[in-house]
Design a protein around this motif. Structure first.
Motif, PDB file in Angstrom:
ATOM      1  N   UNK A 175       0.842  -1.195   0.000  1.00  0.00           N
ATOM      2  CA  UNK A 175       0.000   0.000   0.000  1.00  0.00           C
ATOM      3  C   UNK A 175       0.883   1.254   0.000  1.00  0.00           C
ATOM      4  N   UNK A 176       1.789   1.343  -0.996  1.00  0.00           N
ATOM      5  CA  UNK A 176       2.543   2.593  -1.153  1.00  0.00           C
ATOM      6  C   UNK A 176       2.477   3.005  -2.620  1.00  0.00           C
ATOM      7  N   UNK A 177       1.261   3.151  -3.099  1.00  0.00           N
ATOM      8  CA  UNK A 177       0.966   3.532  -4.483  1.00  0.00           C
ATOM      9  C   UNK A 177       1.301   2.426  -5.476  1.00  0.00           C
ATOM     10  N   UNK A 178       1.620   1.228  -5.016  1.00  0.00           N
ATOM     11  CA  UNK A 178       1.866   0.134  -5.947  1.00  0.00           C
ATOM     12  C   UNK A 178       0.545  -0.405  -6.476  1.00  0.00           C
ATOM     13  N   UNK A 236      -9.903   4.298   6.250  1.00  0.00           N
ATOM     14  CA  UNK A 236      -9.719   2.856   6.094  1.00  0.00           C
ATOM     15  C   UNK A 236      -9.120   2.539   4.733  1.00  0.00           C
ATOM     16  N   UNK A 237      -8.337   1.467   4.668  1.00  0.00           N
ATOM     17  CA  UNK A 237      -7.718   1.057   3.405  1.00  0.00           C
ATOM     18  C   UNK A 237      -8.315  -0.269   2.944  1.00  0.00           C
ATOM     19  N   UNK A 295      -6.576  -0.462   8.956  1.00  0.00           N
ATOM     20  CA  UNK A 295      -6.626   0.834   9.632  1.00  0.00           C
ATOM     21  C   UNK A 295      -5.401   1.683   9.296  1.00  0.00           C
ATOM     22  N   UNK A 296      -4.413   1.080   8.622  1.00  0.00           N
ATOM     23  CA  UNK A 296      -3.215   1.838   8.255  1.00  0.00           C
ATOM     24  C   UNK A 296      -2.754   1.389   6.872  1.00  0.00           C
ATOM     25  N   UNK A 297      -1.581   1.852   6.443  1.00  0.00           N
ATOM     26  CA  UNK A 297      -1.137   1.521   5.092  1.00  0.00           C
ATOM     27  C   UNK A 297      -0.125   0.372   5.097  1.00  0.00           C
TER      28      UNK A 297
END
Ligand SMILES: *[C@@H]1O[C@H](CO)[C@@H](O)[C@H](O)[C@H]1NC(C)=O
Ligand SMILES: *[C@@H]1O[C@H](CO)[C@@H](O)[C@H](O)[C@H]1NC(C)=O
Ligand SMILES: *[C@@H]1O[C@H](CO)[C@@H](O)[C@H](O)[C@H]1NC(C)=O
Ligand SMILES: *[C@@H]1O[C@H](CO)[C@@H](O)[C@H](O)[C@H]1NC(C)=O
Ligand SMILES: *[C@@H]1O[C@H](CO)[C@@H](O)[C@H](O)[C@H]1NC(C)=O
Ligand SMILES: *[C@@H]1O[C@H](CO)[C@@H](O)[C@H](O)[C@H]1NC(C)=O
Ligand SMILES: *[C@@H]1O[C@H](CO)[C@@H](O)[C@H](O)[C@H]1NC(C)=O
Ligand SMILES: *[C@@H]1O[C@H](CO)[C@@H](O)[C@H](O)[C@H]1NC(C)=O
Ligand SMILES: *[C@@H]1O[C@H](CO)[C@@H](O)[C@H](O)[C@H]1NC(C)=O
Ligand SMILES: *[C@@H]1O[C@H](CO)[C@@H](O)[C@H](O)[C@H]1NC(C)=O
Length: 495
Positions: free
Chosen positions: A46-49, A70-71, A94-96
């Motif tokens: 979850x870092x723009x990938x 939320x993610x 709840x996080x990235x």
């Protein structure tokens, strides 16, 4: 020796360099060519990938809904405001720290930063021999397909496990034998994609139609059977969807609906909104889209007027009982709670059952009471009631079959669907301004005679016609007189 050694040395470095070059270029090739696929070695953080379908229209990655932190792992069309499918809709991150990967048990999974599995395709279990190598590819139609690298066999795909949205080639399907469905579940709210209150699925396979359920069990609204051009119970959907629905049947007994556009360059996302409406985002091209929402009136809500209640959104009140029927519960009915519906009046009972009894009696008595046969009254532009049974009979046979079966309460005929008839309480009827079907309701003979007499007694139209005719004649006479006067005046001036 020296030379040899030297030679060997250069050889080795040459080998090393070429190997490295081949290796790195193959990695490069790998990354660029399999960028639409998740494998045991390629995952998405979850870092723009993201991974992107080969045609670049679709992406798989992480997104947050509006007003939410939320993610969720999801697939989307062009941008992540056009979500099609969500993996962990009921287990948000709840996080990235999230990652989408092929787990060592072979499943496609979404994991959090603590390596806990939030979501899994659940198709292989870790107890099984892990001899299968699986990978997940995002295809050019937006389908995320998990398949076996060796056999190519599809073991799971996102199109058969939808969220709230259908895109072209996705099926709304139910299997006749196993009752297995591809059902769509709405979001809870525009900000919360978790499984909401409304579900859409293909039902009533005798004459298949789309049903929308509230909390999975209560019917909320229904389209009526598909007749190859329109949904018989949703004529307003005609204008927007005419170009696109199709009913098909798989050999395994699956009936399914799909939609498409006349222009293949167009794309659409049809979704079931959190408040139970059908919404279509239609992409005319990649920069321009329009959205429709199928409008609903009170009569569209399933069973608003109860059994044998007729719903007409243009009348006040919207519910009425058919002729020969009266409210089951007058107190509720007068308070505009119509859900208990209507029952047949005592004096308007059907004769069918009695006819046989009396016939037997009259045979014994050698002549006796003559009982008149039931008949049908037609109601035009009706939404077909729920629970239709179906046969291949033609219109005439449909009528005689219904008349000959005392449990048959009504019939309707559509050239595509065939003969529809009802043997249980008629529910979810609606009077449309256009479209729908002619519904033939079984009534006792007495009611038929009453109608004929009513029609004969209908004198006002004749009187109006006579009056109109007389007025017309008088007007004509006056006109002719004026013209004659003018003409004679001209003649006198000339002379
Ligand atoms: C992802 O992209 C957005 C916008 O391009 C940028 O603001 C953000 O810092 C990026 N996040 C990461 C982890 O690279
Ligand atoms: C796929 O390719 C795009 C652009 O070519 C890149 O931004 C992205 O990080 C790649 N994804 C993976 C998983 O390698
Ligand atoms: C991917 O797209 C390119 C360019 O449109 C095309 O040449 C190629 O055949 C496609 N690859 C696959 C596997 O479909
Ligand atoms: C997000 O919050 C704002 C402010 O409360 C609200 O106006 C807006 O409608 C919300 N957006 C959605 C999609 O709910
Ligand atoms: C997978 O199985 C687990 C455990 O049985 C269950 O909790 C979960 O809901 C399943 N996930 C899906 C996507 O069916
Ligand atoms: C599991 O693997 C073992 C050894 O590789 C093999 O003997 C066995 O038949 C496999 N079991 C199944 C159920 O495939
Ligand atoms: C997309 O369609 C709209 C409306 O038909 C048109 O005005 C626009 O030029 C089109 N854009 C592209 C990139 O084709
Ligand atoms: C309407 O009547 C039904 C049947 O008696 C009852 O279950 C329901 O609660 C009533 N609805 C309202 C809004 O009063
Ligand atoms: C009427 O008579 C027929 C044959 O005579 C018999 O089968 C049937 O059961 C009788 N019906 C009733 C309602 O008595
Ligand atoms: C009337 O129709 C119902 C429903 O199709 C059927 O079950 C029943 O056997 C029929 N009755 C007669 C007497 O044909």
């Amino acid at each position: 020796m020296d030379f040899l050694a030297h030679h060997n040395h250069t050889n080795i470095s040459f080998l090393f360099i070429t190997t490295f070059l081949i290796f790195s270029s193959s990695i490069h090739l790998c990354l660029s060519s399999v960028n639409d696929t998740i494998t045991s070695t390629i995952s998405i953080n979850d870092n723009n990938q993201t991974i992107t379908s080969n045609n670049t229209d679709f992406k798989l990655g992480f997104f947050s809904p509006p007003n939410s932190t939320n993610r969720y792992a999801a697939t989307w069309y062009l941008s992540n405001s056009n979500i099609i499918w969500i993996a962990n809709r009921d287990q948000p991150l709840k996080d990235s720290s999230g990652v989408i990967k092929i787990h060592k048990d072979g499943n496609l999974v979404v994991m959090d930063g603590k390596n806990r599995i939030l979501w899994s395709t659940n198709i292989t279990s870790s107890t099984e021999n892990v001899t299968r190598k699986l990978s997940a590819q995002l295809q050019d139609n937006g389908n995320l397909v998990l398949s076996d690298d060796n056999t190519g066999e599809t073991v799971w795909d996102s199109f058969t496990h939808p969220a709230d949205a259908a895109v072209p080639t996705m099926k709304i399907a139910t299997n006749r034998f196993t009752r297995k469905k591809i059902a769509y579940v709405s979001w809870k709210s525009p900000e919360d994609p978790s499984s909401g209150d409304f579900t859409g699925s293909l039902e009533r396979l005798a004459a298949p139609e789309v049903f929308f359920w509230y909390k999975k069990t209560r019917p909320y609204w229904r389209t009526g059977p598909w007749n190859s051009r329109v949904f018989l119970g949703a004529p307003r959907m005609l204008t927007e969807y005419l170009y696109g629905w199709r009913m098909d049947h798989d050999p395994d007994g699956t009936d399914y609906l799909t939609y498409s556009f006349a222009n293949p360059a167009e794309f659409g996302i049809l979704s079931l909104t959190y408040d139970g409406k059908l919404r279509l985002a239609r992409f005319l091209n990649k920069t321009n889209y329009v959205t429709f929402e199928v409008s609903q009136n009170k009569c569209d809500i399933y069973g608003t007027c109860g059994p044998f209640g007729n719903c007409d959104p243009s009348s006040k009140p919207i519910c009425s009982c058919f002729e020969g029927f009266e409210p089951r519960n007058l107190e509720e009915w007068s308070k505009k709670n119509w859900t208990s519906g209507c029952v047949r009046k005592k004096e308007a009972q059907l004769q069918c059952g009695r006819l046989k009894n009396l016939k037997n009696n009259s045979n014994n008595n050698n002549g006796g009471v003559e009982v008149q046969q039931d008949g049908f009254k037609v109601f035009n532009n009706m939404k077909v009631p729920d629970f239709a049974e179906r046969s291949d009979a033609n219109l005439d046979k449909c009528r005689t079959n219904c008349l000959g079966n005392c449990s048959c309460l009504a019939y309707a005929y559509d050239s595509y669907v065939g003969c529809m008839f009802w043997v249980s309480d008629l529910i979810d009827l609606q009077k449309f301004p256009y479209g729908g079907v002619d519904l033939f309701l079984r009534v006792p003979h007495s009611q038929l005679i009453a109608t004929v007499q009513e029609r004969r007694g209908n004198k006002p139209p004749i009187i109006i016609a006579i009056i109109a005719g007389v007025i017309g004649l008088i007007a004509l006479a006056i006109c002719s007189y004026i013209l004659w006067r003018k003409w004679t005046a001209k003649q006198t001036r000339k002379s």
